[in-house]
Design an enzyme around this catalytic site. Structure first.
Site, mmCIF file in Angstrom:
data_model
loop_
_atom_site.group_PDB
_atom_site.id
_atom_site.type_symbol
_atom_site.label_atom_id
_atom_site.label_comp_id
_atom_site.label_asym_id
_atom_site.label_seq_id
_atom_site.Cartn_x
_atom_site.Cartn_y
_atom_site.Cartn_z
ATOM 1 N N SER A 1 -42.464 45.816 -65.679
ATOM 2 C CA SER A 1 -43.541 46.764 -65.392
ATOM 3 C C SER A 1 -43.556 47.838 -66.465
ATOM 4 O O SER A 1 -42.619 47.957 -67.249
ATOM 5 C CB SER A 1 -43.300 47.415 -64.034
ATOM 6 O OG SER A 1 -42.254 48.370 -64.132
ATOM 7 N N LYS A 2 -44.621 48.608 -66.485
ATOM 8 C CA LYS A 2 -44.710 49.630 -67.527
ATOM 9 C C LYS A 2 -43.605 50.677 -67.379
ATOM 10 O O LYS A 2 -43.201 51.301 -68.342
ATOM 11 C CB LYS A 2 -46.091 50.286 -67.519
ATOM 12 C CG LYS A 2 -46.351 51.198 -66.335
ATOM 13 C CD LYS A 2 -47.640 51.990 -66.542
ATOM 14 C CE LYS A 2 -47.841 52.963 -65.398
ATOM 15 N NZ LYS A 2 -49.045 53.770 -65.522
ATOM 16 N N ARG A 3 -43.103 50.818 -66.165
ATOM 17 C CA ARG A 3 -41.993 51.750 -65.932
ATOM 18 C C ARG A 3 -40.752 51.317 -66.700
ATOM 19 O O ARG A 3 -39.970 52.131 -67.161
ATOM 20 C CB ARG A 3 -41.656 51.820 -64.446
ATOM 21 C CG ARG A 3 -42.760 52.400 -63.599
ATOM 22 C CD ARG A 3 -42.766 53.925 -63.624
ATOM 23 N NE ARG A 3 -44.056 54.436 -63.180
ATOM 24 C CZ ARG A 3 -44.751 55.371 -63.821
ATOM 25 N NH1 ARG A 3 -44.276 55.902 -64.932
ATOM 26 N NH2 ARG A 3 -45.905 55.789 -63.360
#
Length: 507
Positions: free
Chosen positions: A261-263
């Site tokens: 994920s972008k996290r």
RNA sequence: GGCCCGUUCGUCUAGGGGUUAGGACAGGAGAUUUUCAUUCUUCAAACAGGGGUUCGAUUCCCCUACGGGCUACCA
């Protein structure tokens, strides 16, 4: 496979930046389409109005452009099956949903979101399906007249598919092979929402049919809802036209587990999106591969080999080679952890592989950001040729090539001063004189003369070479010293020696 | 919990009933280099476990374990 023209689609939802997994899905779609002389369609799935994000669609279009994966049909360029934005096709879906209700494959449901939440909380394993639908408020459980009244009164309702009992739905996935599901275990998915918009389930089937999609690629996370789609194709009477499915393996976090994920990018320090994405609502900027200094060729290359290979040891592929060699059968079944180190290696390889000519624009941009305006394009090309194998990301060109355009602002004095002697001062002064009369421009010749002078002065080559490098570039880096001298020219070289000498000899 | 999918070096992967299980990234060592990088040589590193089938299984089948996905009026 039939003899129909191959048509594939990428159908993102405009809710934010484009994840690298999304780009890989685009890539595989594109490669498959081009390989089979087919069409690549971009369709925007904006059926969730609450998640719509301004600018996201344009961003997706820009990403595809940057990658060079241009659609044959899209909301932007249109096409024979327009519109390509599902929100603009809204009116069309209801008809199909109603038809399903009429034929007994779907039903109206009047339960509110709150009621359902409550059930989910209170009943373990609650599912809107055969086990509970008779206890809920829908056109299956309610008497006909009540349903009519509710409908006439404009009561908010959704349309759900009625999953049959005791059937096995199966299909042959192009990547996974035979996959099957028991229908009784799948819940009655919402097809048409209370706001009249279709859910993905209805929209994907209707649009894939209407747009004559022949092969549907999507992430593995869609596999569990495949039986719903299969049944819809059947109930709508389109089974013969159903596309062949291919569920792509997921791209996983490099550490730990789960899908990327972008996290994770923020946490681990690498981009996850194709290009910078700025969220106007939160003011948050999510970095992209493009801005970090990746070449689109490298980006595509690394994505292609994440889950696919051609069966040989080849790892570097141009887009044309990918089109030629790609085959869906060679796509892996299992998820792949993303490895940023390898990603950078691909970029370094592509920088080496690319000609100075094609790198010119990007390099000039990087230099301009640092205040260096390049005027001489030919000179730029020579510089790039000289330093490109030392660069991993495009911004590395500033460190590796900036000194070709401006004199060092500061010097690595620690590398020079402790060992400085008057003999060296004398050497460089003599060298300046010698150089000012120099007519040679060949690096080797210049080097030979430099070495001869050092010997004449009784100095070790190494003792005068390093300081010379620091004079020219400011530190212990850069290509071979005399390649730099040759490119800089004697006047500039003398100027730099003179300037540096002041600092090196200062107390 | 239920359902579905998956499992070869740390990572990406090749291979496939009999192989010294191959490559790449990262890591170690060395050579080259006047900085650093490139380049080259080299080392270490894997078939999740258990049952079958078979003369033989890492490869085929089953089970287990583990991992992942889904389980919204999101896609």
């Amino acid at each position: 496979m039939t003899d129909k023209k191959v048509r594939v689609r990428f159908a993102p939802s405009p809710t934010g930046g484009l994840h690298l997994g999304g780009v890989r899905t685009v890539l595989f779609n594109y490669l498959f389409a081009k390989k089979h002389n087919g069409d690549f369609v971009l369709r925007i799935e904006d059926t969730d109005q609450t998640r719509y994000v301004e600018g996201a669609e344009q961003y997706i279009l820009d990403c595809l452009k940057w990658c060079g994966l241009n659609p044959d049909e899209s909301p932007e360029i249109g096409g024979p099956y327009a519109p390509y934005r599902q929100s603009e096709r809204k009116a069309l879906y209801r008809e199909y949903a109603e038809r399903l209700v009429m034929e007994g494959h779907a039903y109206y449901a009047f339960d509110t979101a709150e009621e359902l939440d409550k059930n989910r909380k209170e009943i373990p394993n609650f599912q809107y399906g055969q086990a509970y639908r008779q206890t809920l408020r829908n056109s299956l459980s309610l008497p006909q007249h009540e349903v009519d009244e509710l409908l006439a009164a404009g009561t908010p309702h959704v349309i759900r598919i009625k999953m049959p009992e005791g059937e096995t739905v199966s299909f042959n996935d192009m990547i996974r092979g035979y996959v099957s599901f028991e229908t009784g275990l799948v819940d009655d998915k919402v097809l048409l929402k209370a706001d009249g918009m279709p859910t993905y389930h209805l929209a994907v089937v209707v649009d894939d049919y209407l747009m004559k999609i022949t092969h549907a690629f999507r992430g593995e996370e869609w596999l569990p809802s495949a039986p719903v789609h299969l049944l819809l194709w059947e109930y709508l009477g389109w089974k013969a036209d159903m596309p062949q499915w291919a569920h792509l393996p997921l791209i996983l976090k490099p550490d730990g587990h789960g899908k990327l994920s972008k996290r994770d990018g923020a946490r681990l320090g690498f981009p996850v999106y194709a290009m910078n994405w700025f969220d106007a609502k939160t003011g948050e900027l999510t970095p992209g591969f493009r801005e970090l200094g990746f070449l689109p060729e490298a980006f595509l290359n690394l994505l292609a080999t994440l889950g696919w290979n051609d069966g040989t040891d080849q790892e570097l592929f141009t887009l044309d080679e990918l089109i030629e060699k790609f085959s869906i059968e060679r796509v892996n079944k299992s998820g792949a952890k993303f490895d940023f180190e390898k990603a950078k290696w691909f970029n370094a390889e592509w920088i080496k592989k690319s000609g100075a000519e094609s790198l010119k624009l990007e390099v000039a941009k990087v230099l301009a950001e640092k205040g260096i305006l390049v005027e001489d394009q030919e000179y730029l090309e020579k510089v790039i040729k000289l330093v490109k194998e030392r660069c991993t990301l495009i911004p590395d060109f500033y460190q590796q090539a900036g000194f070709f355009f401006e004199q060092p602002k500061e010097y690595d004095l620690n590398a020079v001063k402790p060992k400085w002697t008057d003999a060296k001062t004398d050497f460089y002064n003599t060298y300046i004189t010698q150089l000012s009369a120099e007519t040679a421009t060949d690096p080797h010749e210049l080097e030979t003369k430099f070495k001869a002078l050092a010997e004449e002065k009784g100095l070790k080559i190494g003792d005068v070479m390093l300081p010379f490098r620091v004079m020219l570039v400011g530190g212990k880096f850069g290509p071979h010293v005399f390649d730099i001298v040759a490119l800089l020219g004697k006047d500039e070289t003398i100027s730099r020696i003179t300037k540096a000498l002041v600092e090196f000899t200062a107390a």
